[in-house]
Design an enzyme around this catalytic site. Structure first.
Site, PDB file in Angstrom:
ATOM      1  N   TYR A   1       0.696  -1.296   0.060  1.00 17.59           N
ATOM      2  CA  TYR A   1       0.051   0.181  -0.190  1.00 17.59           C
ATOM      3  C   TYR A   1       0.940   1.174   0.054  1.00 17.59           C
ATOM      4  O   TYR A   1       2.180   1.235   0.080  1.00 17.59           O
ATOM      5  CB  TYR A   1      -0.933   0.062   1.107  1.00 17.59           C
ATOM      6  CG  TYR A   1      -0.271   0.345   2.391  1.00 17.59           C
ATOM      7  CD1 TYR A   1       0.455  -0.553   3.211  1.00 17.59           C
ATOM      8  CD2 TYR A   1      -0.534   1.465   3.248  1.00 17.59           C
ATOM      9  CE1 TYR A   1       1.046  -0.353   4.552  1.00 17.59           C
ATOM     10  CE2 TYR A   1      -0.110   1.973   4.205  1.00 17.59           C
ATOM     11  CZ  TYR A   1       0.679   0.912   4.765  1.00 17.59           C
ATOM     12  OH  TYR A   1       1.575   1.083   6.198  1.00 17.59           O
TER      13      TYR A   1
ATOM     14  N   LYS B   1       6.145  -2.134   2.177  1.00 22.35           N
ATOM     15  CA  LYS B   1       5.033  -1.448   2.622  1.00 22.35           C
ATOM     16  C   LYS B   1       4.078  -2.441   2.602  1.00 22.35           C
ATOM     17  O   LYS B   1       3.066  -2.221   1.959  1.00 22.35           O
ATOM     18  CB  LYS B   1       5.066   0.007   1.927  1.00 22.35           C
ATOM     19  CG  LYS B   1       4.212   0.851   2.876  1.00 22.35           C
ATOM     20  CD  LYS B   1       4.364   2.110   2.540  1.00 22.35           C
ATOM     21  CE  LYS B   1       3.250   3.190   3.198  1.00 22.35           C
ATOM     22  NZ  LYS B   1       3.286   3.216   4.459  1.00 22.35           N
TER      23      LYS B   1
ATOM     24  N   ARG C   1      -6.809 -20.766  -2.276  1.00 23.61           N
ATOM     25  CA  ARG C   1      -5.849 -20.669  -1.352  1.00 23.61           C
ATOM     26  C   ARG C   1      -4.471 -21.493  -1.519  1.00 23.61           C
ATOM     27  O   ARG C   1      -4.725 -22.564  -1.670  1.00 23.61           O
ATOM     28  CB  ARG C   1      -6.314 -20.759   0.246  1.00 23.61           C
ATOM     29  CG  ARG C   1      -5.359 -20.304   1.175  1.00 23.61           C
ATOM     30  CD  ARG C   1      -5.965 -20.463   2.512  1.00 23.61           C
ATOM     31  NE  ARG C   1      -5.146 -19.909   3.608  1.00 23.61           N
ATOM     32  CZ  ARG C   1      -4.101 -20.802   4.066  1.00 23.61           C
ATOM     33  NH1 ARG C   1      -4.042 -22.088   3.595  1.00 23.61           N
ATOM     34  NH2 ARG C   1      -3.134 -20.303   4.924  1.00 23.61           N
TER      35      ARG C   1
ATOM     36  N   ARG D   1       8.407   4.348  -4.972  1.00 24.63           N
ATOM     37  CA  ARG D   1       8.141   3.353  -3.833  1.00 24.63           C
ATOM     38  C   ARG D   1       7.307   2.152  -4.096  1.00 24.63           C
ATOM     39  O   ARG D   1       7.401   1.045  -4.022  1.00 24.63           O
ATOM     40  CB  ARG D   1       7.978   4.186  -2.470  1.00 24.63           C
ATOM     41  CG  ARG D   1       8.120   2.782  -1.364  1.00 24.63           C
ATOM     42  CD  ARG D   1       7.875   3.729  -0.071  1.00 24.63           C
ATOM     43  NE  ARG D   1       6.691   4.201   0.091  1.00 24.63           N
ATOM     44  CZ  ARG D   1       6.339   4.986   1.433  1.00 24.63           C
ATOM     45  NH1 ARG D   1       7.268   5.329   2.253  1.00 24.63           N
ATOM     46  NH2 ARG D   1       5.232   5.366   1.448  1.00 24.63           N
TER      47      ARG D   1
ATOM     48  N   HIS E   1       0.054 -21.224  -0.898  1.00 29.31           N
ATOM     49  CA  HIS E   1       1.015 -19.965  -0.343  1.00 29.31           C
ATOM     50  C   HIS E   1       1.791 -19.602  -1.760  1.00 29.31           C
ATOM     51  O   HIS E   1       1.984 -18.367  -1.790  1.00 29.31           O
ATOM     52  CB  HIS E   1       1.881 -20.637   0.614  1.00 29.31           C
ATOM     53  CG  HIS E   1       1.467 -20.740   1.946  1.00 29.31           C
ATOM     54  ND1 HIS E   1       0.183 -21.580   2.320  1.00 29.31           N
ATOM     55  CD2 HIS E   1       1.685 -20.151   2.875  1.00 29.31           C
ATOM     56  CE1 HIS E   1       0.037 -21.338   3.452  1.00 29.31           C
ATOM     57  NE2 HIS E   1       0.881 -20.695   4.086  1.00 29.31           N
TER      58      HIS E   1
ATOM     59  N   GLU F   1      12.182   2.439  14.119  1.00 29.05           N
ATOM     60  CA  GLU F   1      11.111   3.223  13.770  1.00 29.05           C
ATOM     61  C   GLU F   1       9.970   3.576  14.675  1.00 29.05           C
ATOM     62  O   GLU F   1       9.860   2.659  15.678  1.00 29.05           O
ATOM     63  CB  GLU F   1      10.353   3.121  12.309  1.00 29.05           C
ATOM     64  CG  GLU F   1      10.074   1.606  12.007  1.00 29.05           C
ATOM     65  CD  GLU F   1       9.697   1.392  10.644  1.00 29.05           C
ATOM     66  OE1 GLU F   1       9.498   2.423   9.930  1.00 29.05           O
ATOM     67  OE2 GLU F   1       9.506   0.336  10.334  1.00 29.05           O
TER      68      GLU F   1
END
Ligand code: PMP
Length: 287
Positions: free
Chosen positions: A31, A145, A98, A50, A100, A182
């Site tokens: 995101y 991210k 589903r 990014r 992986h 952070e």
């Protein structure tokens, strides 16, 4: 509020994705959250670069190019009244049975919404905010991210429970640590001998768009800037502590675990480096 799901503008409350979306099942997506001032996206190209890097790292095909994103985001901004907004954008790998393995050939799910920006309250601007520290228990790919934010959510709750604004994360490691990484949803900075210091942008830290911005603002202001390992002791001895993020811009931390930050007359008060960077940031927004 309106959102854009796979290219269709619709009321946010009505948008639906499949329960088999890999974002829902695995947190398999990335995101961005970007600030909009006066209907202009601040640091748009940096956010898009990014996003492209993150999609690449996860082998998710880029759903749009720069201009495609710009058109989508502009349309969303224009559908809202607020001059200042925060646009949230996420891309997941898509819908599949589903499994992986990163199944190729899926169509990424693209979701965007925008909210009016809530400026940092005046009280926090004037007095700074309180933070608490917690152990950084997250994975070693903090550079991605990822929408998988459980570690960040759990970390943030530690400060929420303490009535504080953010959690500063300290990672165990080598003699000399623990090390500052952070905030739960922000980058963390200290001021030492007049210089702005941040941790290295490695796998333990998300490289915020404000990292390069603060480097530029420091250059303009003649403030030394350096990224290097910062220990818990460095944090607790700092002259000033700052946070940066899309929503916080740059914000002074004036208490850590109940103790006032800084020394002498400025103890527990926002410091001069904060004040200069805040002003420089406000100017940069308007350029
Ligand atoms: N670190 C983390 C973990 C974050 O969630 C954020 C905010 N997205 C940041 C740093 C700051 O990044 P930016 O300056 O791009 O908002």
């Amino acid at each position: 509020l309106l959102c854009d799901l796979d290219g269709t503008l619709q009321p946010l409350a009505e948008a639906k994705v499949s329960v088999m979306d890999r974002g829902f099942l695995f947190g398999d997506g990335v995101y961005e959250a970007m600030p909009v001032y006066g209907r202009r996206i601040f640091r748009f190209d940096q956010h898009m670069a990014r996003l492209a890097r993150n999609l690449d790292k996860l082998r998710i095909p880029a759903p749009l190019d720069r201009d495609g994103w710009l058109a989508r985001i502009r349309r969303l901004i224009d559908a809202h009244a607020a001059e200042d907004q925060i646009v949230y954008l996420q891309v997941t790998r898509g819908v599949a049975m589903r499994e992986h393995v990163m199944l190729p050939g899926l169509t990424p799910t693209v979701f965007l919404f925008s909210q009016p920006m809530r400026p940092v309250p005046a009280e926090q601007r004037h007095h700074g905010v309180a933070c608490v520290t917690a152990r950084d228990l997250r994975w070693a790919r903090g550079d991605i991210k990822s929408i998988s934010l459980l570690g960040n959510v759990m970390a943030r709750q530690v400060s929420a429970d303490a009535g504080a604004a953010e959690t500063l994360l300290l990672r165990d490691g080598e003699p000399g640590g623990p090390w500052l990484t952070e905030g739960a949803s922000s980058n963390a900075w200290i001021v030492h001998e007049g210089a702005l210091l941040g941790p290295p942008m490695d796998g333990h830290v998300l490289e915020g768009i404000r990292v390069a911005l603060l480097r530029e603002l420091c250059e303009e202001e003649g403030i030394a800037f350096n990224l290097r390992p910062l220990s818990e002791a460095d944090l607790r001895a700092a002259d000033e502590v700052l946070l940066s993020s899309t929503g916080k811009e740059v914000l002074a931390v004036t208490r850590i675990d109940g103790e006032p930050v800084g020394h002498g007359a400025l103890r527990g008060k926002p410091g001069p480096v904060y004040a200069r960077l805040f002003e420089a940031y406000q100017r940069a927004k308007c350029e």
